[in-house]
Design an enzyme around this catalytic site. Structure first.
Site, short mmCIF file in Angstrom:
data_model
loop_
_atom_site.label_atom_id
_atom_site.label_comp_id
_atom_site.label_asym_id
_atom_site.label_seq_id
_atom_site.Cartn_x
_atom_site.Cartn_y
_atom_site.Cartn_z
CG ASP A 171 1.93 -7.78 18.11
OD1 ASP A 171 1.91 -8.94 17.59
OD2 ASP A 171 2.20 -7.28 19.22
CE LYS A 203 0.08 -11.10 20.99
NZ LYS A 203 1.32 -12.04 20.92
N GLY A 249 6.37 -5.26 24.74
CA GLY A 249 5.99 -3.91 25.20
C GLY A 249 7.03 -3.17 25.56
NE ARG A 308 23.97 -14.42 23.36
CZ ARG A 308 24.72 -14.66 22.54
NH1 ARG A 308 25.03 -16.07 22.26
NH2 ARG A 308 25.35 -13.79 21.81
N GLY A 337 6.18 -6.45 17.75
CA GLY A 337 4.73 -5.92 18.60
C GLY A 337 4.68 -4.45 18.55
#
Lengths: 292, 197
Positions: A20, A77, A149, A161, A235
């Site tokens: 990011d 995005k 974040g 998973r 990010g």
């Protein structure tokens, strides 16, 4: 239209780190570190959390500035369901559009019909059903959502998973020739039987799958890789740490050498402070619950 | 007899695709080849050939240099590069990032991302001197010039898209597209060159 070329581009990104970035300076740091692509956005997810309000697509000037600065692919995005933001990003010739839960959703019912676009899309998922629904809508690449974040890897692990478990279930059904049960699975996931069958036969998602949401250290990245994802998105983890350039490079190295603990150890040395991170239980907004 | 061994540079890119298609090509040719992933200087040892996959040439270069394997790679007898791999083989590249280096082995000049961004990626059936192939071009590079010693294997609209060069005992094969995504044609050809079949 099936975005075959988009799926092919995703194949070329495997084993890599997508970072990011909010401006050209960040993008340069990412490229220098060895990122395989950058994700242009207005604020990194942890800042979106702090700022509150509605998070939207980036200003096109920012995206163009980043495109001019780096030679690696540039992604951007748009909000879930906001097909006009996606059209804008396509007209800017971004290499991949991320229809992302990190931004505030624009449609609570529908995702974008991605088959109408020439450029490819990547979408988030928390389990196999979500992944297959996004693929059915035309996503050329999937990423597990994690919880963006937070600098906390726990949700990313949970989602990786969950996808793996879903695929294992399908593989067993195929092995035991329980086709009726597979049809029930298709119904449960709200996708075609063919897509379920294809996934069962491949023994993996039919598109490339990266991990995202909470990766903050080289070991976090290698953990996701060892759990079987094809690459990682990072990010806030890089640019919210004390030494972004060094950490970015370390995460690239650990991802490339994800099975080599000696190399991961070396990459982890003297990186300074990682981003602070948050407990999931204390979050006001769970981004991963958006657009399922 | 010494066992045959081909490595695929495995840091990043479509590595598995190359490994699988190399194994299939070997099977078609009825020879045993061990195909290995290459991520360290040590794993470059005793390779008959190296394949450099598609991916980002900037990233591949950095990871090879950090691993200290750059000079050793230059000494490998046979190398096959597709897309980013072709860039790595070229003597000269255009639109490189600051400090980006190539192995400078083949006498070709190549322009990175020369067709444009992903919206300009395309695929088409092309004729090559090895046979027909469905060629997939992903943010592909363009070969701008080839040296006299380079043999052209395929063209698209007049431009070279695949070529080979033999320099003494060394052999290099480059494609701007991704033969590994569509058939074993190029990999079989490469194996035949490597083992002089």
């Amino acid at each position: 239209m099936d975005n075959k070329l988009g799926k092919n581009l995703a194949q070329m990104l495997k084993g890599g780190v997508i970072m990011d970035v909010v401006n050209a300076e960040h993008a340069k740091i990412a490229e220098t570190a060895g990122a395989v692509a950058v994700m242009a956005l207005e604020r990194v997810p942890s800042d979106i959390r702090v700022a509150g309000g509605v998070a939207r697509m980036s200003d096109p000037t920012k995206i163009k500035e980043i495109q001019k600065t780096v030679t690696i692919p540039v992604m951007a995005k748009c909000r879930i369901g906001h097909f006009v933001e996606a059209q804008v990003l396509e007209s800017l010739e971004v290499d991949f559009v991320d229809e992302s839960e990190v931004l505030t959703p624009a449609d609570e019912e529908f995702h974008i019909d991605k088959t109408k676009f020439k450029g490819p899309f990547v979408c988030g998922c928390r389990d196999l059903g979500e992944a297959l629904r996004r693929i059915a809508e035309g996503a050329a690449m999937i990423r597990t959502k994690g919880e963006a974040g937070t600098g906390n890897i726990v949700e990313a692990v949970k989602h990786i998973r969950a996808v793996n478990r879903g695929i294992d279930e399908l593989k067993i059904l195929l092995l035991q020739k329980l086709f009726k049960k597979m049809k029930e699975k298709a119904k449960e996931y709200r996708v075609s039987y063919n897509l379920v069958l294809q996934t069962a036969k491949l023994g993996r998602l039919p598109v490339v799958n990266f991990a995202a949401g909470g990766i903050a250290t080289p070991a976090d990245a290698a953990l996701c890789m060892q759990l079987g994802v094809d690459g990682v998105f990072v990010g806030s983890g890089i640019f919210k740490s004390s030494d972004p350039a060094k950490r970015a490079r370390a995460i690239v190295d650990a991802t490339a050498h994800f099975n080599d603990s000696g190399k991961i150890a070396k990459a982890s040395e003297n990186l300074g402070e990682a981003m602070k991170g948050q407990e999931i239980a204390t979050l006001e907004t769970k981004m991963a619950a958006r657009g399922i | 007899m010494k066992s045959r061994k081909i490595g695929v540079l495995a840091f990043h890119g479509d590595v598995i695709e190359h490994i699988e298609v190399t194994q299939r090509a070997a099977k078609n040719l009825h020879i045993d080849i061990e195909v290995v992933s290459v991520r360290t200087k040590e794993s470059l040892q005793n390779l008959d050939a190296l394949i450099i996959p598609g991916g980002e040439s900037t990233t591949l270069h950095k990871l090879c240099e950090r691993e200290g394997m750059w000079e050793k790679m230059k000494k490998i007898k046979n190398i096959f590069g597709t897309c980013a791999g072709a860039i790595m083989l070229a003597k000269v590249i255009h639109h490189k990032t600051l400090g980006q280096k190539t192995l400078e082995l083949m006498d070709i000049e190549i322009d990175r991302n020369a067709y444009g961004r992903q919206t300009e990626s395309f695929d088409k059936d092309v004729k090559t001197s090895l046979g027909n192939i469905h060629a997939v071009f992903i943010r592909a590079p363009r070969i701008k010039r080839v040296g006299k010693e380079v043999k052209i294997l395929a063209r698209n609209e007049g431009e070279t898209i695949a070529c080979e060069q033999k320099i003494g005992n060394y052999y290099y094969l480059a494609a701007c597209f991704h033969p590994e995504l569509s058939s074993t044609l190029f990999h079989e050809y490469f194996i035949k060159k490597v083992y002089q079949m």
